[in-house]
Scaffold this motif. Structure first.
Motif, PDB file in Angstrom:
ATOM      1  N   CYS A 128      -7.360  -0.108   0.371  1.00  8.44           N
ATOM      2  CA  CYS A 128      -6.234  -0.970   1.147  1.00  8.44           C
ATOM      3  C   CYS A 128      -6.929  -1.563   2.198  1.00  8.44           C
ATOM      4  O   CYS A 128      -7.847  -0.971   2.962  1.00  8.44           O
ATOM      5  N   HIS A 179      -6.013  -2.401   5.078  1.00  6.99           N
ATOM      6  CA  HIS A 179      -5.344  -2.264   6.159  1.00  6.99           C
ATOM      7  C   HIS A 179      -5.723  -0.637   6.723  1.00  6.99           C
ATOM      8  O   HIS A 179      -6.081  -0.502   7.725  1.00  6.99           O
ATOM      9  N   CYS A 180      -5.425   0.153   5.805  1.00  7.05           N
ATOM     10  CA  CYS A 180      -5.740   1.625   6.135  1.00  7.05           C
ATOM     11  C   CYS A 180      -7.032   2.239   5.764  1.00  7.05           C
ATOM     12  O   CYS A 180      -7.307   3.218   5.991  1.00  7.05           O
ATOM     13  N   CYS A 215       1.000  -1.181   0.076  1.00  9.60           N
ATOM     14  CA  CYS A 215       0.187   0.089  -0.098  1.00  9.60           C
ATOM     15  C   CYS A 215       0.651   1.316  -0.072  1.00  9.60           C
ATOM     16  O   CYS A 215       1.698   1.376   0.917  1.00  9.60           O
ATOM     17  N   ASN A 264       0.109   4.006   0.820  1.00 14.14           N
ATOM     18  CA  ASN A 264      -0.376   5.056   1.797  1.00 14.14           C
ATOM     19  C   ASN A 264       0.414   4.376   3.431  1.00 14.14           C
ATOM     20  O   ASN A 264       1.124   5.151   3.940  1.00 14.14           O
ATOM     21  N   CYS A 265       0.032   3.241   3.668  1.00 12.56           N
ATOM     22  CA  CYS A 265       0.423   2.933   4.851  1.00 12.56           C
ATOM     23  C   CYS A 265       1.721   1.966   4.849  1.00 12.56           C
ATOM     24  O   CYS A 265       2.333   1.303   5.983  1.00 12.56           O
TER      25      CYS A 265
HETATM   26 ZN   LIG Z   1      -3.037   1.231   3.170  1.00 14.17          ZN
END
Ligand SMILES: [Zn+2]
Length: 252
Positions: free
Chosen positions: A45, A47-48, A28, A30-31
Motif C-alpha cells: 500500500c 499510504h501505510c 487498502c 489495512n488503512c
Molecule cells: Zn494502507
C-alpha cells in the motif's frame, strides 16, 4: 456421519454450480485509504506501507483484497476444504473398489450400498483387531448393527447390539498397534476396571427391538450369553459373558 452420508452430502455440494464473485475494491484493507487501482496480486500500500493480498474465500468463492492475517486464515480454510476432499476421494475410491470386488463375488450381480458398507466394515474389523483398536472395533460392530436394523433383520441386529454392550462392559481401548508388553500392561486393550460402561443409546435400541419381538428377559439373556460366550473366547475378553449379563440386566 458414515461413509455414505459423507458421499451423499459431498456429491450434492459438487453438483451445485458455483459462480466466482469479484469483491475486490480499490481500497487498502489495512488503512482503508483509496487506491489508484484494484490490486490483482500481493501489493504494498502506498499510504501505510503494509502488504495487501488477493485471495478467494472457500465459503462463497469471492475474490477479495485482504490483510496478511485474513489471508492466512483463508489459506487455512482452503487446507481444511482440501483435507476433507482428500478423505472424500479416498472413501469414494475405496467404496468403488469394494463394490467391484463384490460384483465379481456375486457373479456379476450389482451389490447394494449396504452390501458394500458391510464389506468395508468387515475389513475395518480385521484392521482394528490387528492394531488392538477395540474402541474402533466396537464402533464398527455398532454400525453393522445399524445396517441390520435398517434392513429389519431385528434378531441379528439385537445380537449385534448385545455384543456392543458386552464389548463396552469390558472397557475397550485403542492401543494403536502398540507391541510393547510393559506399556500394554499399563494400557491394556480391555480395561473393565476403568472404562467399563453402557451407552444409553444402545440400551434404548435394544429395548425397542425386544419390545417389537415380544421377548422375555430370559430369552434376551439366552441370546446374550450364547452369542457373547463365543465373542469372549475369540477375543479373550476379561469379563465372562455370564457375569456381564448381570450388569446389563439392570438396564433393560
Ligand atoms: Zn494502507
Amino acid at each position: 456421519m458414515g461413509i455414505l452420508d459423507l458421499f451423499r452430502s459431498q456429491s450434492k455440494n459438487t453438483n451445485q454450480q458455483r459462480e466466482q464473485k469479484d469483491e475486490r475494491k480499490a481500497e487498502c484493507p489495512n488503512c482503508h485509504k483509496a487506491l489508484s487501482k484494484i490490486p490483482g496480486a500481493k501489493t504494498k500500500c502506498p499510504h501505510c506501507g503494509e502488504f495487501m493480498f488477493v485471495r478467494t474465500r472457500p465459503k462463497d468463492d469471492a475474490r477479495v483484497v485482504v490483510t496478511k492475517a485474513e489471508a492466512d486464515k483463508i489459506d487455512e480454510e482452503w487446507s481444511i476444504v482440501a483435507g476433507t476432499h482428500d478423505i472424500f476421494v479416498a472413501e469414494k475410491e475405496e467404496f468403488a473398489k469394494e463394490k467391484e470386488i463384490l460384483r465379481k463375488r456375486f457373479g456379476g450381480k450389482e451389490p447394494s450400498d449396504n452390501d458394500v458398507r458391510w464389506g468395508l466394515l468387515n475389513k475395518q474389523l480385521i484392521e482394528h483387531a490387528k492394531n488392538g483398536d477395540w474402541g474402533l472395533y466396537r464402533n464398527a460392530r455398532f454400525q453393522m448393527a445399524e445396517i441390520l436394523r435398517g434392513e429389519m433383520k431385528l434378531k441379528d441386529a439385537l445380537r449385534t447390539y448385545l455384543e456392543v454392550c458386552y464389548l463396552d462392559l469390558n472397557g475397550p481401548n485403542n492401543t494403536g498397534g502398540m507391541k510393547d508388553l510393559e506399556l500394554l500392561k499399563e494400557f491394556p486393550p480391555f480395561n473393565p476396571k476403568d472404562f467399563s460402561f453402557l451407552a444409553p443409546g444402545v440400551i434404548d435400541l435394544i429395548k425397542r427391538i425386544v419390545l417389537k419381538l415380544k421377548m422375555s428377559k430370559d430369552e434376551i439373556k439366552q441370546v446374550f450369553v450364547e452369542h457373547n460366550s463365543r465373542i469372549e473366547k475369540s477375543l479373550r475378553l476379561p469379563i465372562p459373558a455370564e457375569k456381564s449379563w448381570q450388569a446389563l440386566e439392570k438396564e433393560i
